[in-house]
Design a protein around this motif. Structure first.
Motif, PDB file in Angstrom:
ATOM      1  N   THR A   1       0.824  -1.212   0.000  1.00 20.31           N
ATOM      2  CA  THR A   1       0.000   0.000   0.000  1.00 20.31           C
ATOM      3  C   THR A   1       0.856   1.259   0.000  1.00 20.31           C
ATOM      4  OG1 THR A   1      -0.182  -0.189   2.421  1.00 20.31           O
ATOM      5  CG2 THR A   1      -1.986  -1.085   1.123  1.00 20.31           C
ATOM      6  N   ASN A   2       1.991   1.232   0.693  1.00 20.53           N
ATOM      7  CA  ASN A   2       2.854   2.413   0.719  1.00 20.53           C
ATOM      8  C   ASN A   2       3.652   2.572  -0.579  1.00 20.53           C
ATOM      9  OD1 ASN A   2       3.184   3.998   3.534  1.00 20.53           O
ATOM     10  ND2 ASN A   2       2.497   1.900   3.902  1.00 20.53           N
ATOM     11  N   LEU A   3       4.171   1.476  -1.136  1.00 20.01           N
ATOM     12  CA  LEU A   3       4.877   1.566  -2.408  1.00 20.01           C
ATOM     13  C   LEU A   3       3.949   2.067  -3.509  1.00 20.01           C
ATOM     14  CD1 LEU A   3       7.204  -1.563  -2.815  1.00 20.01           C
ATOM     15  CD2 LEU A   3       7.860   0.832  -2.644  1.00 20.01           C
ATOM     16  N   ALA A   4       2.737   1.547  -3.526  1.00 17.28           N
ATOM     17  CA  ALA A   4       1.791   1.940  -4.574  1.00 17.28           C
ATOM     18  C   ALA A   4       1.503   3.434  -4.527  1.00 17.28           C
ATOM     19  CB  ALA A   4       0.504   1.136  -4.438  1.00 17.28           C
ATOM     20  N   GLN A   5       1.321   3.978  -3.324  1.00 22.07           N
ATOM     21  CA  GLN A   5       0.972   5.394  -3.208  1.00 22.07           C
ATOM     22  C   GLN A   5       2.192   6.307  -3.355  1.00 22.07           C
ATOM     23  OE1 GLN A   5      -2.188   6.308  -0.055  1.00 22.07           O
ATOM     24  NE2 GLN A   5      -1.564   4.259   0.555  1.00 22.07           N
ATOM     25  N   LEU A   6       3.288   5.965  -2.676  1.00 17.26           N
ATOM     26  CA  LEU A   6       4.421   6.881  -2.594  1.00 17.26           C
ATOM     27  C   LEU A   6       5.409   6.742  -3.745  1.00 17.26           C
ATOM     28  CD1 LEU A   6       5.131   6.560   1.238  1.00 17.26           C
ATOM     29  CD2 LEU A   6       3.698   8.237   0.056  1.00 17.26           C
ATOM     30  N   SER A   7       5.429   5.562  -4.379  1.00 17.27           N
ATOM     31  CA  SER A   7       6.357   5.370  -5.494  1.00 17.27           C
ATOM     32  C   SER A   7       5.646   5.354  -6.841  1.00 17.27           C
ATOM     33  CB  SER A   7       7.133   4.061  -5.321  1.00 17.27           C
ATOM     34  OG  SER A   7       8.018   3.846  -6.393  1.00 17.27           O
ATOM     35  N   LEU A   8       4.473   4.692  -6.890  1.00 18.25           N
ATOM     36  CA  LEU A   8       3.763   4.573  -8.161  1.00 18.25           C
ATOM     37  C   LEU A   8       2.668   5.612  -8.325  1.00 18.25           C
ATOM     38  CD1 LEU A   8       3.448   0.665  -8.308  1.00 18.25           C
ATOM     39  CD2 LEU A   8       5.294   2.128  -9.141  1.00 18.25           C
ATOM     40  N   GLY A   9       2.337   6.353  -7.256  1.00 19.52           N
ATOM     41  CA  GLY A   9       1.382   7.444  -7.356  1.00 19.52           C
ATOM     42  C   GLY A   9      -0.068   7.033  -7.467  1.00 19.52           C
ATOM     43  N   THR A  10      -0.440   5.862  -6.945  1.00 22.09           N
ATOM     44  CA  THR A  10      -1.833   5.431  -7.003  1.00 22.09           C
ATOM     45  C   THR A  10      -2.634   6.079  -5.874  1.00 22.09           C
ATOM     46  OG1 THR A  10      -1.579   3.514  -5.543  1.00 22.09           O
ATOM     47  CG2 THR A  10      -1.041   3.201  -7.873  1.00 22.09           C
ATOM     48  N   SER A  11      -3.956   5.951  -5.960  1.00 20.03           N
ATOM     49  CA  SER A  11      -4.827   6.424  -4.890  1.00 20.03           C
ATOM     50  C   SER A  11      -4.789   5.443  -3.723  1.00 20.03           C
ATOM     51  CB  SER A  11      -6.263   6.560  -5.391  1.00 20.03           C
ATOM     52  OG  SER A  11      -6.787   5.272  -5.719  1.00 20.03           O
ATOM     53  N   ALA A  12      -5.280   5.896  -2.577  1.00 16.10           N
ATOM     54  CA  ALA A  12      -5.302   5.022  -1.396  1.00 16.10           C
ATOM     55  C   ALA A  12      -6.196   3.813  -1.636  1.00 16.10           C
ATOM     56  CB  ALA A  12      -5.783   5.801  -0.174  1.00 16.10           C
ATOM     57  N   PHE A  13      -7.319   4.022  -2.324  1.00 11.21           N
ATOM     58  CA  PHE A  13      -8.241   2.916  -2.572  1.00 11.21           C
ATOM     59  C   PHE A  13      -7.606   1.864  -3.480  1.00 11.21           C
ATOM     60  CE2 PHE A  13     -11.520   0.937  -5.239  1.00 11.21           C
ATOM     61  CZ  PHE A  13     -12.247   0.289  -4.251  1.00 11.21           C
ATOM     62  N   LEU A  14      -6.957   2.314  -4.581  1.00 14.69           N
ATOM     63  CA  LEU A  14      -6.312   1.364  -5.486  1.00 14.69           C
ATOM     64  C   LEU A  14      -5.163   0.651  -4.784  1.00 14.69           C
ATOM     65  CD1 LEU A  14      -5.895   0.075  -8.222  1.00 14.69           C
ATOM     66  CD2 LEU A  14      -4.537   2.064  -8.915  1.00 14.69           C
ATOM     67  N   ALA A  15      -4.411   1.377  -3.953  1.00 10.89           N
ATOM     68  CA  ALA A  15      -3.300   0.761  -3.227  1.00 10.89           C
ATOM     69  C   ALA A  15      -3.798  -0.375  -2.341  1.00 10.89           C
ATOM     70  CB  ALA A  15      -2.580   1.812  -2.397  1.00 10.89           C
ATOM     71  N   GLY A  16      -4.905  -0.138  -1.635  1.00 10.59           N
ATOM     72  CA  GLY A  16      -5.466  -1.203  -0.811  1.00 10.59           C
ATOM     73  C   GLY A  16      -6.001  -2.355  -1.639  1.00 10.59           C
ATOM     74  N   ALA A  17      -6.553  -2.032  -2.818  1.00  4.52           N
ATOM     75  CA  ALA A  17      -7.127  -3.073  -3.674  1.00  4.52           C
ATOM     76  C   ALA A  17      -6.067  -3.992  -4.256  1.00  4.52           C
ATOM     77  CB  ALA A  17      -7.931  -2.431  -4.798  1.00  4.52           C
ATOM     78  N   LEU A  18      -4.828  -3.533  -4.356  1.00  7.11           N
ATOM     79  CA  LEU A  18      -3.765  -4.379  -4.909  1.00  7.11           C
ATOM     80  C   LEU A  18      -3.497  -5.597  -4.034  1.00  7.11           C
ATOM     81  CD1 LEU A  18      -1.157  -1.689  -6.088  1.00  7.11           C
ATOM     82  CD2 LEU A  18      -2.860  -2.893  -7.461  1.00  7.11           C
ATOM     83  N   VAL A  19      -3.790  -5.496  -2.749  1.00  2.00           N
ATOM     84  CA  VAL A  19      -3.576  -6.616  -1.830  1.00  2.00           C
ATOM     85  C   VAL A  19      -4.693  -7.647  -1.962  1.00  2.00           C
ATOM     86  CG1 VAL A  19      -3.182  -7.230   0.598  1.00  2.00           C
ATOM     87  CG2 VAL A  19      -2.477  -4.996  -0.254  1.00  2.00           C
TER      88      VAL A  19
END
Length: 491
Positions: free
Chosen positions: A311-329
């Motif tokens: 969730t942190n890599l997705a948001q802080l490195s890839l620039g995704t939203s919080a919802f998408l970051a959580g959905a990746l899991v």
């Protein structure tokens, strides 16, 4: 027909033992209670920014919402062996439900930080009672030829709930106030209470057991000290790499570590000389059990820590939203939910060796691929490589405790259950602390969040994190391989 003997070979023809309907109902009742208790552990981490604004507290303060919960769970689980011996199963279950409901109600109506902390303590105690109770019911009442698959079902609670917590928290908080999470949980608690009262059966009589106050105090101080040391060590390192004063956090970490270690040493010394110890630690003299415990304790560092990392890599490195970051899991967690009982079926059919070692040999491939592609990750590859790990982890993890507890006499099963579940909590707490510290070190001096330099630094921290995950998985694999080798030599 006897269950697998632990040789890793075929168990022979599986008998047609049926799982009683009341046992299914009991596992559902206690399992759903434990599931939602553990779920709130990681749900709250997604809500930290909102809680900071509402309660007017900083990052170092708001994290106590999760830390105090982990402390409460950790200090409650060791007394599960005493509770199992001393009180009827239904009484323990009702107590857990009451604690869960009271905690939810306080979270719904509480509007100050200290009140929410009290609620999280109550919820943590409830979860610390419910999770070992579920495992004890499975181990005590399951048909011998079905114990693997039912332990796989129990694994859904232990592994899937924390994994999907960020997704659930992000989804609900995007459309409803954060307190709605606890409103939605309350009806489930009522249904669990009704089903549990109808289905939970007492198969073995209670017995006399004393709760030694000195031993209980020692285990509370020991576990609380170690978790506090982990937490404050991470805070101190974060402060140091960011150029902030860190002496206070480092001092607290050192003092907590000393108190924790000394308290646990006293607990071990006292238990050896006690007629009715809080936990009978003699089972750890067996190297097979001890090596299983080592693997069971360190694998959640990766399994639960993955939720934080992705969730942190997705948001802080890839620039995704919080919802998408959580959905990746979510894909890896859901497929894990489906395949955990499959891992139990494989255990019932082939014994522990091949299903466990094969599962974790494949699981290592996930963090290896993430390391190789760490500087070229996309949301799709991040979710896909985690999927490989999540599937394999679910297939093998619950079988570790099943395999270990099959090596000890039945009367000591509650003690083994208490020890293994307590170490699981440590693994989860250590994973988040370890990986957040690694990312913080990598991000130090990289500028503000949202800049290309910061995103690159986060990706570098991700690579370091994946390397650490590989080492942890390898250590667990080696420990399990040695345990099975010792077991084979004994025959």
């Amino acid at each position: 027909m006897t269950p697998p003997s632990g040789d890793g070979g075929t168990a022979g023809a599986v008998s047609d033992e049926r799982i009683p309907r009341k046992l299914i109902g009991a596992i559902f009742a206690v399992g759903s209670l434990a599931f939602f208790g553990i779920l709130t552990e990681t749900v709250m981490t997604v809500l930290f920014p909102e809680l900071m604004r509402e309660l007017n507290v900083g990052t170092a303060t708001v994290q106590w919402i999760t830390t105090i919960y982990l402390l409460s769970v950790a200090v409650t689980m060791p007394i599960s062996s005493y509770l199992k011996r001393r009180f009827p199963l239904k009484a323990i279950f009702v107590a857990a439900v009451v604690l869960a409901v009271v905690g939810c109600v306080i979270m719904i109506f509480g509007h100050s930080f200290p009140v929410l902390i009290v609620a999280r303590i109550i919820q943590g105690v409830g979860s610390g009672v419910a999770t070992p109770l579920m495992i004890n019911i499975i181990l005590e009442q399951s048909p011998r030829t079905k114990i693997g698959r039912l332990m796989g079902v129990g694994s859904l609670v232990i592994t899937v709930a924390p994994a999907i917590g960020p997704t659930v928290g992000g989804a609900i908080s995007s459309v409803l106030p954060w307190r709605a999470i606890f409103v939605l949980i309350l009806p489930v608690m009522v249904v669990s209470l009704i089903v549990g009262l109808l289905c939970i059966e007492q198969k073995t009589p209670t017995q006399f057991a004393q709760l030694n106050p000195l031993q209980f105090l020692a285990i509370v101080l020991g576990l609380a000290g170690l978790i506090m040391a982990l937490n404050q060590a991470g805070v101190a390192i974060s402060e140091a790499v960011n150029g902030a004063p860190f002496a206070q956090s480092a001092g607290i970490a050192g003092a907590s570590l000393a108190i924790g270690v000394l308290s646990l040493l006293f607990f071990g010394y006292s238990s050896r000389r006690s007629f009715s110890p809080l936990i009978r630690l003699g089972i750890l003299r067996d190297p097979v059990v001890l090596l299983h415990l080592l693997a069971y304790a360190i694998l959640p560092v990766v399994g639960i820590g993955f939720g934080y990392v992705i969730t942190n890599l997705a948001q802080l490195s890839l620039g995704t939203s919080a919802f998408l970051a959580g959905a990746l899991v979510l894909p890896g967690a859901l497929i894990g939910a489906f395949f955990a009982p499959v891992g139990g079926v494989l255990y019932d059919r082939f014994g522990p060796t091949r299903p466990i070692l094969s599962a974790f040999a494949v699981a290592i491939i996930g963090p290896v691929l993430l390391l190789v592609f760490s500087m070229r990750l996309t949301p799709a590859t991040l979710a896909g490589f985690y999927f490989i790990f999540g599937l394999s982890y679910a297939l093998g993890y619950s079988n570790i405790m099943t395999s270990a507890l099959s090596a000890i006499p039945a009367q000591f099963t509650p003690d083994g259950n208490a020890i293994f579940n307590t170490m699981l909590q440590f693994g989860g707490a250590a994973g988040t602390t370890l990986f957040s510290t690694i990312l913080t070190i990598a991000q130090a001096g990289a500028g503000g969040e949202g800049t290309p330099a910061f995103a690159h630094a986060t990706a570098v921290g991700g690579a370091w994190t994946f390397a650490a995950m590989i080492l942890i998985c390898l250590a667990a694999f080696v420990a399990l391989a040695f345990a099975f080798r010792i077991r084979a030599r004994r025959r």
